[in-house]
Every structure is written in structure tokens, then in C-alpha cells.
Motif scaffolding. Structure first.
Motif, PDB file in Angstrom:
ATOM      1  N   ARG A  62      32.783  37.904  45.996  1.00  0.00           N
ATOM      2  CA  ARG A  62      33.165  38.518  47.273  1.00  0.00           C
ATOM      3  C   ARG A  62      34.573  39.102  47.179  1.00  0.00           C
ATOM      4  NH1 ARG A  62      28.673  38.337  47.905  1.00  0.00           N
ATOM      5  NH2 ARG A  62      27.381  37.455  49.546  1.00  0.00           N
ATOM      6  N   LEU A  63      34.837  40.069  48.043  1.00  0.00           N
ATOM      7  CA  LEU A  63      36.175  40.654  48.104  1.00  0.00           C
ATOM      8  C   LEU A  63      37.197  39.601  48.496  1.00  0.00           C
ATOM      9  CD1 LEU A  63      35.476  43.979  50.035  1.00  0.00           C
ATOM     10  CD2 LEU A  63      35.842  43.671  47.569  1.00  0.00           C
ATOM     11  N   VAL A  64      38.382  39.719  47.956  1.00  0.00           N
ATOM     12  CA  VAL A  64      39.482  38.868  48.400  1.00  0.00           C
ATOM     13  C   VAL A  64      39.868  39.294  49.816  1.00  0.00           C
ATOM     14  CG1 VAL A  64      41.900  38.279  48.023  1.00  0.00           C
ATOM     15  CG2 VAL A  64      40.346  38.485  46.075  1.00  0.00           C
ATOM     16  N   ASP A  74      39.819  30.209  44.457  1.00  0.00           N
ATOM     17  CA  ASP A  74      38.856  30.466  43.392  1.00  0.00           C
ATOM     18  C   ASP A  74      38.042  29.196  43.175  1.00  0.00           C
ATOM     19  OD1 ASP A  74      37.496  30.802  41.025  1.00  0.00           O
ATOM     20  OD2 ASP A  74      39.158  31.812  40.006  1.00  0.00           O
ATOM     21  N   LEU A 104      31.090  43.795  37.700  1.00  0.00           N
ATOM     22  CA  LEU A 104      32.417  43.389  38.173  1.00  0.00           C
ATOM     23  C   LEU A 104      32.725  41.963  37.724  1.00  0.00           C
ATOM     24  CD1 LEU A 104      34.915  43.982  39.910  1.00  0.00           C
ATOM     25  CD2 LEU A 104      33.592  43.298  41.928  1.00  0.00           C
ATOM     26  N   ALA A 107      33.333  41.879  33.895  1.00  0.00           N
ATOM     27  CA  ALA A 107      34.611  42.482  33.514  1.00  0.00           C
ATOM     28  C   ALA A 107      35.764  41.521  33.800  1.00  0.00           C
ATOM     29  CB  ALA A 107      34.810  43.797  34.265  1.00  0.00           C
TER      30      ALA A 107
ATOM     31  N   TYR B  16      39.999  33.624  37.917  1.00  0.00           N
ATOM     32  CA  TYR B  16      39.281  34.887  37.783  1.00  0.00           C
ATOM     33  C   TYR B  16      39.674  35.876  38.881  1.00  0.00           C
ATOM     34  CZ  TYR B  16      36.175  32.295  34.691  1.00  0.00           C
ATOM     35  OH  TYR B  16      35.663  31.536  33.677  1.00  0.00           O
ATOM     36  N   ALA B  17      40.145  37.016  38.488  1.00  0.00           N
ATOM     37  CA  ALA B  17      40.278  38.131  39.421  1.00  0.00           C
ATOM     38  C   ALA B  17      39.311  39.203  38.937  1.00  0.00           C
ATOM     39  CB  ALA B  17      41.704  38.650  39.429  1.00  0.00           C
ATOM     40  N   LEU B  18      38.520  39.722  39.856  1.00  0.00           N
ATOM     41  CA  LEU B  18      37.504  40.719  39.504  1.00  0.00           C
ATOM     42  C   LEU B  18      37.962  42.042  40.096  1.00  0.00           C
ATOM     43  CD1 LEU B  18      34.432  38.517  40.546  1.00  0.00           C
ATOM     44  CD2 LEU B  18      35.716  38.449  38.395  1.00  0.00           C
ATOM     45  N   GLU B  20      37.941  46.323  40.362  1.00  0.00           N
ATOM     46  CA  GLU B  20      37.359  47.654  40.175  1.00  0.00           C
ATOM     47  C   GLU B  20      38.433  48.694  40.462  1.00  0.00           C
ATOM     48  OE1 GLU B  20      34.216  48.630  42.854  1.00  0.00           O
ATOM     49  OE2 GLU B  20      32.673  47.729  41.599  1.00  0.00           O
ATOM     50  N   PRO B  25      34.453  48.853  36.926  1.00  0.00           N
ATOM     51  CA  PRO B  25      34.997  47.522  36.662  1.00  0.00           C
ATOM     52  C   PRO B  25      36.045  47.574  35.553  1.00  0.00           C
ATOM     53  CG  PRO B  25      32.758  47.707  35.794  1.00  0.00           C
ATOM     54  CD  PRO B  25      33.030  48.964  36.541  1.00  0.00           C
ATOM     55  N   VAL B  26      37.118  46.831  35.749  1.00  0.00           N
ATOM     56  CA  VAL B  26      38.198  46.831  34.757  1.00  0.00           C
ATOM     57  C   VAL B  26      38.125  45.521  33.965  1.00  0.00           C
ATOM     58  CG1 VAL B  26      40.689  46.952  34.375  1.00  0.00           C
ATOM     59  CG2 VAL B  26      39.650  48.143  36.331  1.00  0.00           C
ATOM     60  N   PRO B  27      37.973  45.591  32.641  1.00  0.00           N
ATOM     61  CA  PRO B  27      37.945  44.362  31.842  1.00  0.00           C
ATOM     62  C   PRO B  27      39.257  43.595  31.978  1.00  0.00           C
ATOM     63  CG  PRO B  27      37.245  46.248  30.535  1.00  0.00           C
ATOM     64  CD  PRO B  27      37.797  46.786  31.823  1.00  0.00           C
ATOM     65  N   ARG B  28      39.131  42.296  32.078  1.00  0.00           N
ATOM     66  CA  ARG B  28      40.301  41.449  32.293  1.00  0.00           C
ATOM     67  C   ARG B  28      41.367  41.665  31.208  1.00  0.00           C
ATOM     68  NH1 ARG B  28      39.658  34.971  32.927  1.00  0.00           N
ATOM     69  NH2 ARG B  28      38.382  35.120  31.054  1.00  0.00           N
ATOM     70  N   PHE B  31      43.982  44.316  32.089  1.00  0.00           N
ATOM     71  CA  PHE B  31      44.755  44.277  33.340  1.00  0.00           C
ATOM     72  C   PHE B  31      46.227  44.632  33.085  1.00  0.00           C
ATOM     73  CE2 PHE B  31      41.967  40.988  35.836  1.00  0.00           C
ATOM     74  CZ  PHE B  31      40.987  41.947  35.938  1.00  0.00           C
ATOM     75  N   VAL B  43      39.674  47.677  44.089  1.00  0.00           N
ATOM     76  CA  VAL B  43      38.953  46.615  44.775  1.00  0.00           C
ATOM     77  C   VAL B  43      39.232  45.313  44.030  1.00  0.00           C
ATOM     78  CG1 VAL B  43      36.637  45.672  45.189  1.00  0.00           C
ATOM     79  CG2 VAL B  43      37.122  48.091  45.682  1.00  0.00           C
ATOM     80  N   VAL B  44      39.589  44.265  44.778  1.00  0.00           N
ATOM     81  CA  VAL B  44      39.833  42.963  44.147  1.00  0.00           C
ATOM     82  C   VAL B  44      38.861  41.941  44.752  1.00  0.00           C
ATOM     83  CG1 VAL B  44      41.518  41.159  43.639  1.00  0.00           C
ATOM     84  CG2 VAL B  44      42.272  43.535  43.896  1.00  0.00           C
ATOM     85  N   ALA B  45      38.071  41.324  43.877  1.00  0.00           N
ATOM     86  CA  ALA B  45      37.113  40.315  44.322  1.00  0.00           C
ATOM     87  C   ALA B  45      37.340  39.034  43.529  1.00  0.00           C
ATOM     88  CB  ALA B  45      35.686  40.820  44.133  1.00  0.00           C
ATOM     89  N   ARG B  46      36.571  38.014  43.868  1.00  0.00           N
ATOM     90  CA  ARG B  46      36.729  36.719  43.203  1.00  0.00           C
ATOM     91  C   ARG B  46      35.417  35.958  43.311  1.00  0.00           C
ATOM     92  NH1 ARG B  46      37.053  35.919  48.365  1.00  0.00           N
ATOM     93  NH2 ARG B  46      37.301  33.876  49.321  1.00  0.00           N
TER      94      ARG B  46
END
Lengths: 275, 51
Positions: A62-64, A74, A104, A107, B16-18, B20, B25-28, B31, B43-46
Motif C-alpha cells: 500500500r501507499l505510504v 513496516d 513494485l 523492485a 522495505y521502501a517500494l 515507482e 518500479p525503481v530497484p532498491r 535508490f 510513488v512510495v509504498a510499503r
């Protein structure tokens, strides 16, 4: 992982004692996979994962939310290091969205495994077979280990296996419903024809449902709500663990065939009143 | 500013920060080398609890 329980009988070495199953080359001793949603606290979730002796757990993406106090938390930090994180695509309504979730997650460093869910309608939470097939094809081509969540449709399961999916995850009944195995006959066919592990996912509301799934020949079950909403989640996780072992052990022992009518289990001759 | 610097500024220090960037998608691993440009959409997801 030890799967043998001394109180569950005397299954011989080589069967139940080393009764593992494998998904795309990774071996699991535990046939109980846990979802991490709906727990009251992270501590309760962690206790349940430990009690279940789970080796694989699902997480969502999900989005932060920068406005929420827990927006940056997390969940993986509350999990044991040695469990396999299985990112799901919950929330994806289309194949494109599901593929986006999976890429996502990978990655960002999560495993290149995905519990593929494509669910267009939140009212029923039933998976879209066409979207699931499309997304599976794309993710397989992209190197993912793909575990699709599907309705209990044997033809769809075979099609997904044909594409190269590494397991199939038919539902017992709708997500969160706790109604158990409503499509036993279809699940029986899926198991019979499967060349990859079959994981019953969703709808298992009681330990007995999990036992039944393993008795039917499923390789594993995925349980979330029934454990998360229990008064004592860790105790319920342990109950599911035992039920999974019992169901599996019963399957391996060879279940009797059902009969239409009663059959005497005591001798029918030598009766005291004469024959 | 790199993505790593952005995450630091946003106080995202979790495991983990996910991320885009412009829909990709940007590989960790990258970063710390991907420089953000004006107009980039990030975009930042987790990972969160889920079944």
C-alpha cells in the motif's frame, strides 16, 4: 522443520516424518501459510505466526500515508527473519494493476514471488479468471514465482498450470466468510489433476475446515481471518497447525471410502441369540 | 536529489521502501544513484498487513 507430532500417531519415516512440499524449488515443512491482515496488534500477529510454525506469510502493498501515525510502519519488521514473505496483489482490480503491484514489491526488495489476486468487485471479492490468466502470463514471463488465487475451477487451474504457474490457490469459500469448503467436488478434481501444489486459500473458518482440505489432498492451506479475529489468535493458530497435521496424516494413511449405508464393524456371526 | 535522499527526508527508514518513478518500479539497489528531476512523479509504498 519438524512436522511430526508424537500425539498424532505413528506415521513412518519417509512419509509424515519428512513430509515437505515444494514450490518452485523451495521446500516447506509447514503446510499452514498465514495471512497477516486484521490482527488487533502486531504482537498478536507475530505470536500467531510463531504458534502456527508458518514458513510463509502474505503481505499486501500500500501507499505510504504521510498523514497517518502508522503510515510509515513496516510490518515485515515484526515478522521472523526466516519466513518467506509472499506479497499479494490485493486491491488490484485488473491484470495491469496486479502486475504493477508485483513489480513494485520486487523492485523494493521483496521476494519475486506473488500471490496473484485480481478482484474486480469488492462486494463479492471473487477473482477474475481472465484477468488472473493475463497477469499470470506476464508475471511468469518476467521471472516471478506465481501463485494465483482462483475460484475452485478445475479448468482454470489446469490452464494456469499449463502457463507455468508454480501453485494454484483455489478458494474454499469467499474471502473472510469462514464458511469452509463449499466446492469440495471441484477441489477434488483440481487436486486429482494438479501437477503443482494446491493451496486452499480463503474461507477456512475453523480448524476442521483446514483438516478437511488436507484430507481432500490439498498440499497446504492459507488462513488469515479465522486466526486473526479469534479471541486468542496464537491458540487458534496452534489449533490450525494441529488440524493441518491431522488432515495431512489422515490423507497419507489412506481414508476409507464413503458408503451410502451402514456397514457393521463387529462380527455378524456368533450372535448370542443365534444366527 | 536521489531517491535515497528523498526517503531520508521523508523519514522512511523501514526495511522495505517500494518506489515507482514516473510509473516505473525503481530497484532498491539504485535508490542512491537515481537522481530525481523536476516534474518526476514518485510513488512510495510499503508492505502492510494483508492476507
Amino acid at each position: 522443520m519438524p512436522t511430526a507430532e508424537p500425539d498424532l500417531g505413528h506415521a513412518s519415516e519417509g512419509t509424515a516424518m519428512s513430509d515437505e512440499f515444494t514450490i518452485n524449488g523451495r521446500t516447506f515443512g509447514s503446510r499452514l501459510i498465514l495471512g497477516t491482515g486484521r490482527y488487533a496488534t502486531l504482537d498478536a500477529m507475530r505470536s500467531a505466526v510463531d504458534a502456527a510454525q508458518a514458513e510463509m506469510v502474505t503481505v499486501a502493498v500500500r501507499l505510504v500515508d504521510f498523514d497517518a501515525p502508522t503510515g510509515k510502519a513496516d510490518i515485515t519488521e515484526a515478522l521472523p527473519d526466516d519466513v518467506l514473505l509472499l506479497p499479494n496483489t490485493a486491491g488490484a482490480r485488473t491484470a495491469e494493476e496486479a502486475v504493477r503491484f508485483a513489480r513494485l514489491a520486487r523492485a523494493g526488495g521483496l521476494p519475486a514471488w506473488v500471490k496473484l489476486e485480481v478482484i474486480p468487485d469488492q462486494r463479492y471479492l471473487l477473482p477474475d479468471p481472465v484477468g488472473t490468466l493475463e497477469a499470470a502470463e506476464e508475471l511468469l514471463a518476467d521471472g516471478f514465482t506465481v501463485l494465483p488465487y482462483i475460484n475452485a475451477d478445475p479448468v482454470l487451474a489446469a490452464r494456469l498450470e499449463g502457463l507455468g504457474c508454480h501453485a494454484v490457490m483455489p478458494l474454499g469459500s469467499p474471502i473472510g466468510s469462514g464458511r469452509g469448503l463449499k466446492l469440495r467436488d471441484s477441489i477434488r478434481i483440481i487436486v486429482e489433476q494438479a501437477t503443482v501444489p494446491v493451496v486452499i486459500d480463503a474461507g477456512l473458518g475453523a480448524p476442521s475446515h483446514a483438516a478437511e482440505a488436507l484430507e481432500l489432498g490439498a498440499d497446504a492451506v492459507l488462513v488469515n481471518t479465522a486466526i486473526a479475529v479469534a479471541d486468542e489468535p496464537a491458540v487458534m493458530a496452534d489449533a490450525f497447525r494441529l488440524a493441518v497435521l491431522a488432515g495431512r496424516r489422515g490423507r497419507l494413511a489412506g481414508l476409507m471410502e464413503e458408503r451410502e449405508r451402514g456397514t457393521a464393524s463387529s462380527p455378524t456371526s456368533g450372535l448370542l441369540g443365534g444366527s | 536529489m536521489t531517491i535515497a535522499q528523498l526517503l531520508e527526508r521523508l523519514e522512511i527508514t523501514s526495511r522495505y521502501a517500494l518506489v515507482e518513478r514516473n510509473g516505473c518500479p525503481v530497484p532498491r539497489e539504485s535508490f542512491s544513484v537515481v537522481e530525481l528531476a523536476a516534474g518526476d512523479e514518485v510513488v512510495v509504498a510499503r508492505p502492510v498487513a494483508g492476507g
